[in-house]
Design a protein around this motif. Structure first.
Motif, mmCIF file in Angstrom:
data_model
loop_
_atom_site.group_PDB
_atom_site.id
_atom_site.type_symbol
_atom_site.label_atom_id
_atom_site.label_comp_id
_atom_site.label_asym_id
_atom_site.label_seq_id
_atom_site.Cartn_x
_atom_site.Cartn_y
_atom_site.Cartn_z
ATOM 1 N N LEU A 4 21.971 13.274 -62.342
ATOM 2 C CA LEU A 4 21.584 11.862 -62.237
ATOM 3 C C LEU A 4 20.065 11.755 -62.253
ATOM 4 N N ALA A 5 19.527 10.972 -63.188
ATOM 5 C CA ALA A 5 18.085 10.720 -63.245
ATOM 6 C C ALA A 5 17.734 9.625 -62.242
ATOM 7 N N ILE A 6 16.781 9.914 -61.368
ATOM 8 C CA ILE A 6 16.379 8.975 -60.316
ATOM 9 C C ILE A 6 14.896 8.684 -60.475
ATOM 10 N N THR A 7 14.556 7.405 -60.586
ATOM 11 C CA THR A 7 13.162 6.990 -60.698
ATOM 12 C C THR A 7 12.658 6.558 -59.330
ATOM 13 N N LEU A 8 11.537 7.136 -58.921
ATOM 14 C CA LEU A 8 10.925 6.854 -57.624
ATOM 15 C C LEU A 8 9.575 6.188 -57.874
ATOM 16 N N PRO A 9 9.548 4.852 -57.933
ATOM 17 C CA PRO A 9 8.343 4.149 -58.391
ATOM 18 C C PRO A 9 7.120 4.352 -57.501
ATOM 19 N N ASN A 10 7.322 4.693 -56.226
ATOM 20 C CA ASN A 10 6.189 4.848 -55.299
ATOM 21 C C ASN A 10 5.898 6.314 -54.982
ATOM 22 N N TRP A 11 6.124 7.191 -55.952
ATOM 23 C CA TRP A 11 5.963 8.630 -55.768
ATOM 24 C C TRP A 11 4.481 8.999 -55.759
ATOM 25 N N LEU B 27 17.749 10.686 -52.338
ATOM 26 C CA LEU B 27 16.712 10.221 -53.254
ATOM 27 C C LEU B 27 17.078 8.872 -53.862
ATOM 28 N N SER B 28 18.350 8.636 -54.100
ATOM 29 C CA SER B 28 18.770 7.335 -54.625
ATOM 30 C C SER B 28 18.487 6.226 -53.624
ATOM 31 N N THR B 29 18.690 6.508 -52.336
ATOM 32 C CA THR B 29 18.388 5.517 -51.300
ATOM 33 C C THR B 29 16.887 5.277 -51.205
ATOM 34 N N ILE B 30 16.092 6.353 -51.270
ATOM 35 C CA ILE B 30 14.637 6.202 -51.228
ATOM 36 C C ILE B 30 14.152 5.385 -52.419
ATOM 37 N N ALA B 31 14.746 5.591 -53.581
ATOM 38 C CA ALA B 31 14.329 4.881 -54.786
ATOM 39 C C ALA B 31 14.509 3.368 -54.657
ATOM 40 N N LYS B 32 15.483 2.943 -53.869
ATOM 41 C CA LYS B 32 15.750 1.510 -53.691
ATOM 42 C C LYS B 32 14.928 0.901 -52.565
ATOM 43 N N ALA B 33 14.272 1.738 -51.762
ATOM 44 C CA ALA B 33 13.501 1.268 -50.616
ATOM 45 C C ALA B 33 12.046 1.044 -51.013
ATOM 46 N N PRO B 34 11.321 0.238 -50.248
ATOM 47 C CA PRO B 34 9.899 0.029 -50.546
ATOM 48 C C PRO B 34 8.996 1.159 -50.079
ATOM 49 N N ALA B 35 9.551 2.197 -49.477
ATOM 50 C CA ALA B 35 8.749 3.269 -48.898
ATOM 51 C C ALA B 35 7.957 4.021 -49.954
ATOM 52 N N ALA B 36 6.750 4.447 -49.583
ATOM 53 C CA ALA B 36 5.997 5.386 -50.407
ATOM 54 C C ALA B 36 6.651 6.753 -50.261
ATOM 55 N N TYR B 37 6.861 7.431 -51.399
ATOM 56 C CA TYR B 37 7.539 8.721 -51.411
ATOM 57 C C TYR B 37 6.511 9.801 -51.718
ATOM 58 N N ALA C 38 8.078 3.107 -43.934
ATOM 59 C CA ALA C 38 6.864 2.938 -44.742
ATOM 60 C C ALA C 38 6.581 4.150 -45.618
ATOM 61 N N HIS C 39 6.810 5.369 -45.087
ATOM 62 C CA HIS C 39 6.472 6.591 -45.813
ATOM 63 C C HIS C 39 7.570 7.627 -45.630
ATOM 64 N N VAL C 40 7.969 8.242 -46.735
ATOM 65 C CA VAL C 40 8.900 9.374 -46.703
ATOM 66 C C VAL C 40 8.160 10.599 -47.230
ATOM 67 N N TRP C 41 8.244 11.704 -46.481
ATOM 68 C CA TRP C 41 7.581 12.953 -46.852
ATOM 69 C C TRP C 41 8.668 13.991 -47.127
ATOM 70 N N ASP C 42 8.596 14.613 -48.298
ATOM 71 C CA ASP C 42 9.605 15.564 -48.762
ATOM 72 C C ASP C 42 8.870 16.725 -49.422
ATOM 73 N N SER C 43 9.394 17.925 -49.298
ATOM 74 C CA SER C 43 8.692 19.073 -49.868
ATOM 75 C C SER C 43 8.543 18.972 -51.380
ATOM 76 N N ALA D 181 4.984 17.547 -52.285
ATOM 77 C CA ALA D 181 3.971 18.527 -52.671
ATOM 78 C C ALA D 181 4.065 18.865 -54.152
ATOM 79 N N ALA D 182 5.021 18.284 -54.844
ATOM 80 C CA ALA D 182 5.195 18.535 -56.271
ATOM 81 C C ALA D 182 4.311 17.603 -57.090
ATOM 82 N N SER D 183 3.940 18.039 -58.281
ATOM 83 C CA SER D 183 3.218 17.177 -59.211
ATOM 84 C C SER D 183 4.119 16.006 -59.598
#
Length: 385
Positions: A206-213, A179-189, A161-166, A192-194
């Motif tokens: 590689l540009a990775i889009t994380l829609p639930n960031w 990050l590529s695997t997280i991007a394909k998952a429904p998890a909220a990412y 459900a939730h992935v927490w990363d610095s 602490a970064a903007s």
């Protein structure tokens, strides 16, 4: 005159005996328990532990009112599973050992939480999972291989459900794949970064889009389940320096017990534990002196003298210390360092280690296979009535 001097010297020795030496850590038995303090309330939870090596020894999910910490033996790395009757959280999951495979963690999770995912997620010969199971939170303390090498497989196998990363970017293949695997998952990412407007980050070209960031901050408190939560004590996404300085630090509350998870949070270069505090440990003592007091401590940086300064351990005052380490060296040093074990003994902590039988494991049929140094000294800590 000489006789008088000798008498005076003997008087000094008798009146001021030398302090008893601090003895190094002794290997604990397979099972154990922390004694209840004299002022413990009648309903206070107890802390017990047992060492496991095979799937049959892994206890079932805890009943309501009981919690478990699993310090999974991954060789030279860290992986801690936190369980309640109504939640599951994984704090780090990685190794630096060439012979250790991500399946070690996936196989352990299958034993503790139930099999999940597809045939990539189970050991050879095991039945293919027929369902997907949930892990509520996955926390990567900082982006180093020995804390993250198994996380992409975990996110592939489980509904996270939730992935927490610095938010600290490490331009490596393993971090790009994670990050590529997280991007394909429904998890909220969460980091602490903007969060950039396009919710995209570039890792190793590689540009990775994380829609639930989403962004988190120091002081955020997250409810895990009934009588269980964690508070973020250190959140740092800066892109300079050693990623150890970015370690997410969590103050975890399970019932009436407190656990401090620090990843590889350090005080600076390798120094004797009496050396002054620095870096993350100094910040924690100065800004969160009350919050870092804990019954159980995950010992920083695998027991290296880069961490666990005396002043820090005296502020935490742990009764139980968890050291996850293995045979691979860090800067030519095999961890944990003797000085750290002595400091833990000095504050009265019982130490559980994952490296006690590396290279000479007597267990056949280890969870995740018998090759590699891991799987022999996993510790399950139960907090319950």
């Amino acid at each position: 005159m000489l006789r008088a001097s000798l008498i005076a010297w003997l008087f000094v020795l008798t009146a001021c005996p030398p302090p008893a030496p601090v003895r190094p850590h002794a290997v604990p038995p397979t099972t154990g328990a922390l004694p209840q303090p004299p002022d413990a309330k009648p309903d206070a939870l107890r802390v017990t532990w047992t060492r496991v090596g095979t799937a049959a020894e892994v206890p079932p999910p805890p009943p309501p009112g009981t919690f478990r910490l699993h310090m999974i033996d991954v060789g030279t790395g860290l992986a801690i599973l936190v369980q309640g009757s109504d939640f599951a959280m994984l704090f780090d999951a990685g190794t630096n050992d060439r012979d250790e495979k991500p399946l070690r963690v996936a196989a352990y999770l299958a034993a503790a939480l139930g099999p999940s995912g597809d045939d990539l997620c189970v050991e050879n010969g095991a039945d293919k999972p027929t369902t997907r199971r949930a892990i509520d939170h996955v926390v990567l303390s900082h982006p180093h291989l020995d804390h993250a090498s198994a996380l992409d497989l975990v996110i592939h196998c489980y509904d996270v459900a939730h992935v927490w990363d610095s938010g600290r970017i490490n331009h490596t293949v393993f971090y790009r794949e994670l990050l590529s695997t997280i991007a394909k998952a429904p998890a909220a990412y969460h980091t602490a970064a903007s969060v950039p407007d396009n919710k995209s980050v570039t890792v190793k070209d590689l540009a990775i889009t994380l829609p639930n960031w989403q962004r988190f901050s120091e002081g955020d408190e997250i409810r895990l389940g009934e009588r269980a939560s964690f508070t973020i004590l250190h959140a740092n996404a800066k892109q300079s320096g050693d990623p150890n300085e970015n370690s997410i630090v969590l103050a975890l509350v399970l019932g009436d017990k407190r656990i401090l998870l620090v990843g590889d949070a350090e005080s600076g270069p390798r120094k004797d534990p009496t050396y002054p505090l620095g870096d993350v440990e100094e910040f924690l003592v100065e800004q969160h002196a009350q919050d870092i007091r804990a019954d159980i401590l995950q010992v920083g940086h695998h027991g290296s003298i880069t961490s666990s300064r005396r002043e820090f351990l005296e502020a935490v005052q742990p009764s139980l210390a968890l050291v996850s380490s293995g045979p691979k060296t860090y800067g030519g040093k095999t961890l944990p360092d003797r000085e750290v074990l002595e400091e833990l003994a000095r504050v009265g902590a019982t130490v559980l280690r994952t490296d006690e039988r590396d290279g000479n494991c007597p267990i056949s049929g280890r969870i995740g296979g018998d090759s590699g140094p891991g799987g022999c000294d996993t510790w399950v800590i139960t907090i319950g009535p």
